[in-house]
Design a protein around this motif. Sequence first.
Motif, mmCIF file in Angstrom:
data_model
loop_
_atom_site.group_PDB
_atom_site.id
_atom_site.type_symbol
_atom_site.label_atom_id
_atom_site.label_comp_id
_atom_site.label_asym_id
_atom_site.label_seq_id
_atom_site.Cartn_x
_atom_site.Cartn_y
_atom_site.Cartn_z
ATOM 1 N N LYS A 9 0.838 -1.210 0.000
ATOM 2 C CA LYS A 9 0.000 0.000 0.000
ATOM 3 C C LYS A 9 0.867 1.252 0.000
ATOM 4 O O LYS A 9 0.592 2.202 -0.735
ATOM 5 N N GLU A 10 1.917 1.244 0.827
ATOM 6 C CA GLU A 10 2.806 2.411 0.887
ATOM 7 C C GLU A 10 3.536 2.616 -0.432
ATOM 8 O O GLU A 10 3.705 3.750 -0.883
ATOM 9 N N LEU A 11 3.963 1.534 -1.054
ATOM 10 C CA LEU A 11 4.605 1.646 -2.369
ATOM 11 C C LEU A 11 3.638 2.212 -3.398
ATOM 12 O O LEU A 11 4.008 3.051 -4.218
ATOM 13 N N ARG A 12 2.402 1.753 -3.364
ATOM 14 C CA ARG A 12 1.393 2.229 -4.305
ATOM 15 C C ARG A 12 1.117 3.719 -4.065
ATOM 16 O O ARG A 12 1.029 4.501 -5.009
ATOM 17 N N ARG A 13 0.992 4.118 -2.792
ATOM 18 C CA ARG A 13 0.763 5.525 -2.461
ATOM 19 C C ARG A 13 1.930 6.384 -2.965
ATOM 20 O O ARG A 13 1.716 7.459 -3.528
ATOM 21 N N ALA A 14 3.143 5.887 -2.781
ATOM 22 C CA ALA A 14 4.329 6.626 -3.250
ATOM 23 C C ALA A 14 4.323 6.728 -4.771
ATOM 24 O O ALA A 14 4.653 7.781 -5.323
ATOM 25 N N GLN A 15 3.945 5.649 -5.450
ATOM 26 C CA GLN A 15 3.865 5.648 -6.912
ATOM 27 C C GLN A 15 2.870 6.711 -7.379
ATOM 28 O O GLN A 15 3.145 7.458 -8.329
ATOM 29 N N ILE A 16 1.735 6.780 -6.730
ATOM 30 C CA ILE A 16 0.704 7.760 -7.095
ATOM 31 C C ILE A 16 1.201 9.177 -6.802
ATOM 32 O O ILE A 16 1.050 10.085 -7.637
ATOM 33 N N ALA A 17 1.803 9.376 -5.631
ATOM 34 C CA ALA A 17 2.294 10.713 -5.251
ATOM 35 C C ALA A 17 3.376 11.188 -6.219
ATOM 36 O O ALA A 17 3.391 12.357 -6.623
ATOM 37 N N GLU A 18 4.280 10.295 -6.610
ATOM 38 C CA GLU A 18 5.336 10.670 -7.557
ATOM 39 C C GLU A 18 4.744 11.033 -8.917
ATOM 40 O O GLU A 18 5.176 11.996 -9.557
ATOM 41 N N ALA A 19 3.746 10.291 -9.348
ATOM 42 C CA ALA A 19 3.069 10.609 -10.612
ATOM 43 C C ALA A 19 2.370 11.959 -10.503
ATOM 44 O O ALA A 19 2.393 12.761 -11.445
ATOM 45 N N ALA A 20 1.770 12.221 -9.351
ATOM 46 C CA ALA A 20 1.090 13.505 -9.144
ATOM 47 C C ALA A 20 2.080 14.664 -9.224
ATOM 48 O O ALA A 20 1.793 15.685 -9.860
ATOM 49 N N VAL A 21 3.240 14.517 -8.589
ATOM 50 C CA VAL A 21 4.250 15.583 -8.636
ATOM 51 C C VAL A 21 4.656 15.845 -10.082
ATOM 52 O O VAL A 21 4.767 17.005 -10.506
ATOM 53 N N ARG A 22 4.872 14.792 -10.854
ATOM 54 C CA ARG A 22 5.241 14.982 -12.270
ATOM 55 C C ARG A 22 4.139 15.722 -13.027
ATOM 56 O O ARG A 22 4.412 16.627 -13.818
ATOM 57 N N CYS A 23 2.883 15.338 -12.778
ATOM 58 C CA CYS A 23 1.760 16.006 -13.446
ATOM 59 C C CYS A 23 1.629 17.456 -12.994
ATOM 60 O O CYS A 23 1.425 18.353 -13.819
#
Length: 185
Positions: A9-23
Amino acid sequence: MPRLTDARKELRRAQIAEAAVRCFDRNGLERTSIADITAESGLSAGSIYTHYRNKADLVQATAREVLAKRAEVLGEYAASDTPPGPDELLARLIAAIDPAEARVGVQTWGEATTDPVIRGIVVDMIDQMRAMLLDCVTAWLVKVEHQEPAAARERATPIAHRVSALYQAELLYTALRSPTQETAL
C-alpha cells in the motif's frame, strides 16, 4: 483478488504521489486532473481513489512526502554530535532542492491564497519545517556553541525563522529557473 499488504500500500501511495508531482510540475496544480495522474501512474482511477479521497488529499500527501524527506535529514543533523551551523544547514537544504518539487511547492503556495484546504496544508507544512529547523539550530547551539538548552532555544528561534525564510526564497528561485538554467548548474 489478494489484499494489499501495508508495505505494498505504501509503495502504491508513493507511486501515485510521484506521478502527481510529475503532473503538477508539467500541467500545474489547477490544470491537473485525477485522470492525468491515473495516466501518469499507470493505475486505475479506482486504485487512486482507494488511496486518496480527492486531489486536495493527494496534494497534502505529496507535501508530506517532501517534508518527510527533509525531516529525515534534519533529524540526522540535530542528532549528530556536531550539528551543522545555520549557514551549513541552509547550504545543505538548498543543495537538496529538487526543481520539480520546488515548482509544485510554489504552485501550492499560490493555491493556498484562495483555497482554505490547501492553505491549511501549506501552513502546517511550513510550521513543521520551521519546528525542525528550530530543533537543528538549538542542537547546534547546545552541542557546538555550548549554550544552556533554554537559552539556546530562545536564541535559535529567530535564527530558524531566517533559515526558513531563506530556504523558501531558494525554493522560489529554483522554481522560477528554466529547465535550461537547471542543466547549466
